[in-house]
Write a protein that holds these residues in place. Structure first.
Motif, PDB file in Angstrom:
ATOM      1  N   GLY A 112      -7.988 -35.005  -2.100  1.00 57.11           N
ATOM      2  CA  GLY A 112      -9.090 -34.261  -1.483  1.00 57.11           C
ATOM      3  C   GLY A 112      -8.656 -33.487  -0.252  1.00 57.11           C
ATOM      4  N   ASP A 166     -14.158 -32.101  -5.028  1.00 58.49           N
ATOM      5  CA  ASP A 166     -14.931 -32.687  -3.939  1.00 58.49           C
ATOM      6  C   ASP A 166     -16.401 -32.312  -4.136  1.00 58.49           C
ATOM      7  OD1 ASP A 166     -16.135 -33.407  -1.570  1.00 58.49           O
ATOM      8  OD2 ASP A 166     -14.805 -32.251  -0.281  1.00 58.49           O
ATOM      9  N   LEU A 193     -18.961 -33.071  -2.174  1.00 60.17           N
ATOM     10  CA  LEU A 193     -19.737 -32.977  -0.929  1.00 60.17           C
ATOM     11  C   LEU A 193     -19.739 -31.556  -0.371  1.00 60.17           C
ATOM     12  CD1 LEU A 193     -18.367 -36.174   0.878  1.00 60.17           C
ATOM     13  CD2 LEU A 193     -20.509 -35.965  -0.397  1.00 60.17           C
ATOM     14  N   ARG A 239     -20.844 -33.862   4.453  1.00 60.79           N
ATOM     15  CA  ARG A 239     -19.593 -34.440   4.946  1.00 60.79           C
ATOM     16  C   ARG A 239     -19.712 -34.791   6.435  1.00 60.79           C
ATOM     17  NH1 ARG A 239     -16.580 -30.618   3.496  1.00 60.79           N
ATOM     18  NH2 ARG A 239     -16.132 -31.464   1.459  1.00 60.79           N
ATOM     19  N   ALA A 265     -25.271 -37.415  -0.469  1.00 60.32           N
ATOM     20  CA  ALA A 265     -23.876 -37.871  -0.491  1.00 60.32           C
ATOM     21  C   ALA A 265     -23.745 -39.185  -1.254  1.00 60.32           C
ATOM     22  CB  ALA A 265     -23.357 -38.027   0.938  1.00 60.32           C
ATOM     23  N   LEU A 306     -21.665 -39.554  -4.824  1.00 54.85           N
ATOM     24  CA  LEU A 306     -20.495 -40.434  -4.870  1.00 54.85           C
ATOM     25  C   LEU A 306     -20.772 -41.721  -5.647  1.00 54.85           C
ATOM     26  CD1 LEU A 306     -19.322 -39.932  -1.175  1.00 54.85           C
ATOM     27  CD2 LEU A 306     -18.331 -38.919  -3.216  1.00 54.85           C
ATOM     28  N   ALA A 364     -15.532 -41.616   0.002  1.00 56.15           N
ATOM     29  CA  ALA A 364     -15.128 -40.268   0.424  1.00 56.15           C
ATOM     30  C   ALA A 364     -13.809 -40.290   1.195  1.00 56.15           C
ATOM     31  CB  ALA A 364     -16.232 -39.621   1.256  1.00 56.15           C
ATOM     32  N   LYS A 365     -13.622 -41.304   2.051  1.00 58.73           N
ATOM     33  CA  LYS A 365     -12.376 -41.429   2.814  1.00 58.73           C
ATOM     34  C   LYS A 365     -11.192 -41.685   1.878  1.00 58.73           C
ATOM     35  CE  LYS A 365     -13.368 -42.650   7.554  1.00 58.73           C
ATOM     36  NZ  LYS A 365     -13.723 -43.661   8.509  1.00 58.73           N
ATOM     37  N   LYS A 406     -10.839 -40.817  -1.147  1.00 61.04           N
ATOM     38  CA  LYS A 406     -10.515 -39.616  -1.941  1.00 61.04           C
ATOM     39  C   LYS A 406      -9.987 -38.478  -1.073  1.00 61.04           C
ATOM     40  CE  LYS A 406     -12.704 -40.920  -5.913  1.00 61.04           C
ATOM     41  NZ  LYS A 406     -12.078 -41.024  -7.225  1.00 61.04           N
ATOM     42  N   TRP A 427     -12.014 -36.793   1.033  1.00 63.51           N
ATOM     43  CA  TRP A 427     -13.079 -35.806   1.129  1.00 63.51           C
ATOM     44  C   TRP A 427     -13.808 -35.864   2.468  1.00 63.51           C
ATOM     45  CZ3 TRP A 427     -15.181 -37.578  -4.254  1.00 63.51           C
ATOM     46  CH2 TRP A 427     -14.350 -37.058  -5.276  1.00 63.51           C
ATOM     47  N   LEU A 428     -13.498 -36.839   3.291  1.00 61.97           N
ATOM     48  CA  LEU A 428     -14.232 -36.988   4.555  1.00 61.97           C
ATOM     49  C   LEU A 428     -13.402 -36.452   5.709  1.00 61.97           C
ATOM     50  CD1 LEU A 428     -16.996 -37.997   5.170  1.00 61.97           C
ATOM     51  CD2 LEU A 428     -16.059 -40.216   5.720  1.00 61.97           C
TER      52      LEU A 428
END
Length: 198
Positions: free
Chosen positions: A86, A136, A138, A143, A176, A180, A192-193, A195, A197-198
């Motif tokens: 991500g 991603d 988001l 995010r 979100a 997810l 998210a972290k 992947k 994506w955050l």
């Protein structure tokens, strides 16, 4: 050539600055986090931003986005411990010149900086392949809200930080969580972290 080095770990930042000063004739300025980096980018023209991803304040990805909008002449190289797909995908989408892992040899860092300054793009081939994986889901607002939630902020604090209504924050977080397939905001932030994506 003038480089801004943004890295929140003092020892790593000092070691990188020392290495670049010894091996090159670049002028190296340092920033201890994303917010300080933006303040310096607003006051001084830099040829290159060498940035970590995970930092307090703005992340390296958000810094790259800021440069794209406000300092397009500044090239960006991301240097990170995390080769998450991500992160790489978002960096590539933002036109980042280089994406390197911190455990790469020091001469490959200097070589990468020189190539990026010549207008080339330097991304570890394996990292580039992994970035072509999942999309991603988001958007930027989701995010930001999720990132603040992962820092332990309440809905009211997130609303205050982002200058939006609490109901809007709840909507962003709900979206979100749904996207997810998470059970709650903490689970969504964790996914998210993981992947990148955050």
């Amino acid at each position: 050539m003038r480089i801004l080095l943004a890295e929140d770990q003092a020892m790593v930042r000092g070691a990188l600055a020392a290495l670049l000063s010894l091996e090159t004739d670049y002028q190296i300025d340092q920033a201890c986090d994303g917010d300080q980096a933006v303040a310096q980018l607003q006051q001084q023209q830099y040829d290159l931003l060498l940035t970590d991803i995970e930092m307090p304040g703005l992340t390296g990805i958000e810094l790259a986005q800021w440069c794209q909008q406000h300092a397009p002449a500044t090239k960006v190289v991301v240097l990170t411990t995390f080769g998450r797909a991500g992160y790489i995908k978002r960096a590539i989408d933002l036109g980042v010149g280089g994406f390197l892992l911190k455990d790469a040899p020091s001469d490959s860092l200097i070589q990468a900086i020189n190539q990026v300054m010549q207008g080339k793009r330097v991304i570890d081939p394996e990292l580039a392949i992994s970035a072509m994986g999942e999309q991603d889901p988001l958007n930027d607002k989701e995010r930001k809200a999720l990132r603040l939630a992962s820092d332990g902020k309440t809905t009211a604090e997130i609303a205050q930080t982002l200058f939006i209504a609490e109901g809007t924050v709840r909507n962003y977080l709900s979206e979100a969580i749904a996207k997810l397939h998470a059970t709650n905001r903490i689970d969504a932030a964790r996914i998210a972290k993981q992947k990148g994506w955050l």
